[in-house]
Design an enzyme around this catalytic site. Structure first.
Site, PDB file in Angstrom:
ATOM      1  N   ASP A 123       0.892  -1.209  -0.136  1.00 41.89           N
ATOM      2  CA  ASP A 123       0.067   0.058  -0.139  1.00 41.89           C
ATOM      3  C   ASP A 123       0.741   1.028   0.045  1.00 41.89           C
ATOM      4  O   ASP A 123       2.154   1.174   0.362  1.00 41.89           O
ATOM      5  CB  ASP A 123      -0.965  -0.158   1.009  1.00 41.89           C
ATOM      6  CG  ASP A 123      -2.066   0.952   1.209  1.00 41.89           C
ATOM      7  OD1 ASP A 123      -2.407   1.551   0.159  1.00 41.89           O
ATOM      8  OD2 ASP A 123      -2.661   1.376   2.273  1.00 41.89           O
ATOM      9  N   HIS A 124       0.222   2.471  -0.178  1.00 42.21           N
ATOM     10  CA  HIS A 124       0.750   3.708  -0.109  1.00 42.21           C
ATOM     11  C   HIS A 124       0.370   4.232   1.289  1.00 42.21           C
ATOM     12  O   HIS A 124      -0.820   4.188   1.498  1.00 42.21           O
ATOM     13  CB  HIS A 124       0.503   4.756  -1.293  1.00 42.21           C
ATOM     14  CG  HIS A 124       1.307   4.144  -2.331  1.00 42.21           C
ATOM     15  ND1 HIS A 124       0.783   4.464  -3.680  1.00 42.21           N
ATOM     16  CD2 HIS A 124       2.456   3.690  -2.698  1.00 42.21           C
ATOM     17  CE1 HIS A 124       1.183   3.903  -4.489  1.00 42.21           C
ATOM     18  NE2 HIS A 124       2.499   3.427  -4.122  1.00 42.21           N
ATOM     19  N   TYR A 166      -5.147   4.401   0.553  1.00 43.89           N
ATOM     20  CA  TYR A 166      -6.095   3.292  -0.041  1.00 43.89           C
ATOM     21  C   TYR A 166      -5.871   2.825  -1.269  1.00 43.89           C
ATOM     22  O   TYR A 166      -6.506   2.933  -2.330  1.00 43.89           O
ATOM     23  CB  TYR A 166      -7.555   4.177  -0.315  1.00 43.89           C
ATOM     24  CG  TYR A 166      -7.927   4.919   0.869  1.00 43.89           C
ATOM     25  CD1 TYR A 166      -7.553   4.252   2.334  1.00 43.89           C
ATOM     26  CD2 TYR A 166      -8.618   6.072   1.105  1.00 43.89           C
ATOM     27  CE1 TYR A 166      -8.114   4.918   3.507  1.00 43.89           C
ATOM     28  CE2 TYR A 166      -8.777   6.740   2.317  1.00 43.89           C
ATOM     29  CZ  TYR A 166      -8.806   6.117   3.478  1.00 43.89           C
ATOM     30  OH  TYR A 166      -9.181   6.842   4.535  1.00 43.89           O
ATOM     31  N   HIS A 167      -4.484   2.203  -1.639  1.00 49.00           N
ATOM     32  CA  HIS A 167      -3.971   1.766  -2.563  1.00 49.00           C
ATOM     33  C   HIS A 167      -3.352   0.494  -2.511  1.00 49.00           C
ATOM     34  O   HIS A 167      -2.211   0.024  -2.786  1.00 49.00           O
ATOM     35  CB  HIS A 167      -2.566   2.526  -3.092  1.00 49.00           C
ATOM     36  CG  HIS A 167      -3.232   4.046  -3.603  1.00 49.00           C
ATOM     37  ND1 HIS A 167      -2.071   4.997  -3.707  1.00 49.00           N
ATOM     38  CD2 HIS A 167      -4.377   4.737  -3.754  1.00 49.00           C
ATOM     39  CE1 HIS A 167      -2.756   6.057  -3.940  1.00 49.00           C
ATOM     40  NE2 HIS A 167      -4.105   5.918  -4.067  1.00 49.00           N
ATOM     41  N   PRO A 168      -4.040  -0.426  -1.829  1.00 48.07           N
ATOM     42  CA  PRO A 168      -3.429  -1.730  -1.337  1.00 48.07           C
ATOM     43  C   PRO A 168      -3.594  -2.448  -2.647  1.00 48.07           C
ATOM     44  O   PRO A 168      -4.339  -2.447  -3.859  1.00 48.07           O
ATOM     45  CB  PRO A 168      -4.664  -2.629  -0.573  1.00 48.07           C
ATOM     46  CG  PRO A 168      -5.955  -1.832  -0.801  1.00 48.07           C
ATOM     47  CD  PRO A 168      -5.533  -0.297  -1.287  1.00 48.07           C
TER      48      PRO A 168
END
Length: 550
Positions: A291-292, A465-467
């Site tokens: 994630d980020h 919210y970049h999984p």
């Protein structure tokens, strides 16, 4: 019995793109299974309302991490779209492809045929870019991409401050030169959110060979090592949707590995612990979670020109009315209109820090707005070395999975975040902000030492919210791979996964664009088509990268 040639689980970024492309020639029937409901209504369609669906169980699966040990035991929300269009209907509408090097790394790690030369033609095919078409950009595709008006002078101040600090400028970070400060791109069209549902699914559903089935996907049905359908729950009954040719899982980096494991595909020991018969022992299912993370660096504005002046019920009502009747005004943008991609240090050959800038001081989820006028940068490292996992909580398909990101588990994460904070202070300290700069709101000017910065990071770092990465694509002989470079699940026939879960590494930016590209490219593999001809475009790499960070 419901039956189609192709059955797609999930109507999100990749799933919608595949529904469109697999049905395009009219020769194949497609069923898309989606548990979520309609995306119609201002809460999703009005761009400035982007934080609202994130907090609504109507549109969000409501996932959350386990207590994160390196973040003081905090539990972080993991929103995933439970609605037509999936997460593209609740995201921030920021359009970032990623850097060319990201995809070359994919190929180097075993995702043969997914290097930048291979994927650029698919990015071009999917785009309807406001700026027109050239060797890098596409026009006339389903996905509308635009830039905001950048009328607020703070956007220009941010870009000019980057230049004053010695960084590059870029007019198009999705073109040849990602590195630098410049305008941000949005998936907005005519003042509305332009999700994967708008771009792909709704046009596809006008075809006679595409159907949308509302139901909860429980598992893939596999007989003799071949996927033959999907077991769903609909109208309180268990039903089977049969696939004559293939099942494609596109349910997100959280739900896709969960569905595979419930279907008997995953780490054998974990499956047996949950009483699930092992169909294919794939240790990589649910692993490699990435994630980020980001921080909000907030500054008071000495001029009353920020969005904080409209964060009240009366102003919101006026903005909503203007949007409702005219699709214009402050409601018609996501307010992410300036961006930057920079390198953290000499020796890094392409950007590893991303900035989103907005003329407001408020959390991404719309909470905790500053009491005064302010502006902020969302900043975070793009290539964290931390890795997590998604596992089953129980064999009950309705049970939410166990999500462990292991955020900040690598020492380099702390070094990189400290640098992000100090770099942002340097940018906000440039003369371009002299006419606007007040006191630092967050972290606060008293937070200076490494130890104090680490406390702030521990208490305030948030997911962007970049999984991704939980069904990694790679070589078939790599035990950590889940799918091969044609998105086929290794060890099971007639089953593919195509969404952000197959990314070997997280890309350099927001994930909607590469997820849609994945659906576009996977469609050609599924149909047995020759992939689009590789591009010969070469990305710009800073000639000073070995000796300077700018």
């Amino acid at each position: 019995m419901l039956e189609a040639d192709f059955v797609i689980i999930g109507s999100g970024s990749a799933g919608s793109a595949m529904a469109y492309r697999l049905s395009e020639d009219g020769k194949h029937s497609v069923i898309v299974i989606e548990f979520g409901g309609s995306d119609i209504g201002p809460l999703i369609q009005m761009p400035s309302a982007l934080s609202i669906p994130l907090n609504m169980s109507l549109y969000d699966w409501g996932f959350a991490s386990e207590p994160e040990p390196h973040l003081g035991g905090r539990v972080l929300a993991t929103p995933r779209g439970k609605v037509i269009g999936g997460s593209s209907s609740i995201n921030g509408m920021v359009y970032v492809r990623g850097h060319a090097r990201d995809f070359d790394h994919w190929a180097e790690e075993g995702a043969t045929g997914w290097g930048f030369a291979d994927v650029l033609p698919y990015f071009k095919r999917m785009e309807d870019n406001d700026g027109g078409e050239d060797g890098w950009r596409g026009h006339g595709g389903p996905l509308h991409v635009q830039r905001g008006s950048r009328k607020n002078p703070l956007y220009g101040a941010f870009v000019e401050a980057g230049r004053q600090a010695g960084f590059e400028l870029t007019d198009d970070y999705n073109g040849s030169k990602q590195e630098g400060f410049g305008p941000m791109e949005q998936t907005i069209s005519g003042g509305r959110r332009w999700s994967a549902a708008s771009a792909y699914l709704k046009p596809a559903l006008k075809r006679k060979n595409v159907s949308l089935v509302k139901g909860f996907a429980r598992r893939v049905i596999i007989e003799n090592q071949r996927a033959i359908g999907v077991e769903i729950e609909a109208h309180k009954q268990i039903q089977v949707v049969k696939a004559r040719r293939e099942v494609i899982v596109a349910a997100s980096s959280i739900n896709s590995p969960k569905i595979l494991m419930l279907s008997g595909i995953g780490p054998a020991e974990h499956l047996r612990e949950n009483g699930i018969a092992v169909v294919a022992d794939r240790p990589g299912v649910g692993r490699n979670l990435q994630d980020h993370m980001e921080l909000y660096i907030q500054q008071e504005s000495t001029k009353p020109i920020t969005l904080n002046s409209v964060l009240n019920p009366f102003s919101k009502a006026l903005i909503g009315a203007q949007w409702l009747f005219f699709k214009s005004g402050l409601g018609a943008t996501n307010h992410f209109e300036a961006a930057a991609f920079v390198r953290s240090r000499a020796g890094v050959d392409y950007p590893d820090i991303q900035y989103h800038f907005i003329p407001a001081a408020v959390r991404y989820d719309g909470k905790a707005a500053a009491k005064s006028h302010g502006f902020q940068a969302h900043v975070g490292p793009m290539r964290s070395k931390s890795r997590g996992s998604v596992t089953l909580r129980s064999p009950d398909p309705k049970a939410k999975p166990v999500i462990r990101f292991n955020y900040m588990s690598h020492p380099d994460d702390w070094t990189e975040f400290r640098h992000c904070i100090r770099l942002t202070r340097e940018i906000f300290g440039q003369s371009a902000f002299d006419a606007f700069r007040g006191q630092e709101i967050s972290p606060g000017s008293h937070v200076q030492s490494d130890d104090d910065l680490d406390v702030f990071i521990r208490d305030h770092a948030e997911s962007a919210y970049h999984p991704c990465g939980t069904c990694k694509m790679g070589r078939a002989d790599d035990v950590t791979s889940v799918v091969d470079p044609e998105c086929r699940v290794i060890g099971v026939d007639g089953l593919r996964v195509a969404d952000s879960s197959i990314f070997p590494r997280v890309t350099n930016g927001n994930l909607n664009a590469p997820s849609i590209m994945t659906g576009e490219k996977a469609s050609d593999h599924i149909l047995g088509r020759t992939p689009l001809a590789p591009s010969n475009q070469e990305p710009w790499i800073n000639p000073r990268w070995q000796v300077s960070d700018r």
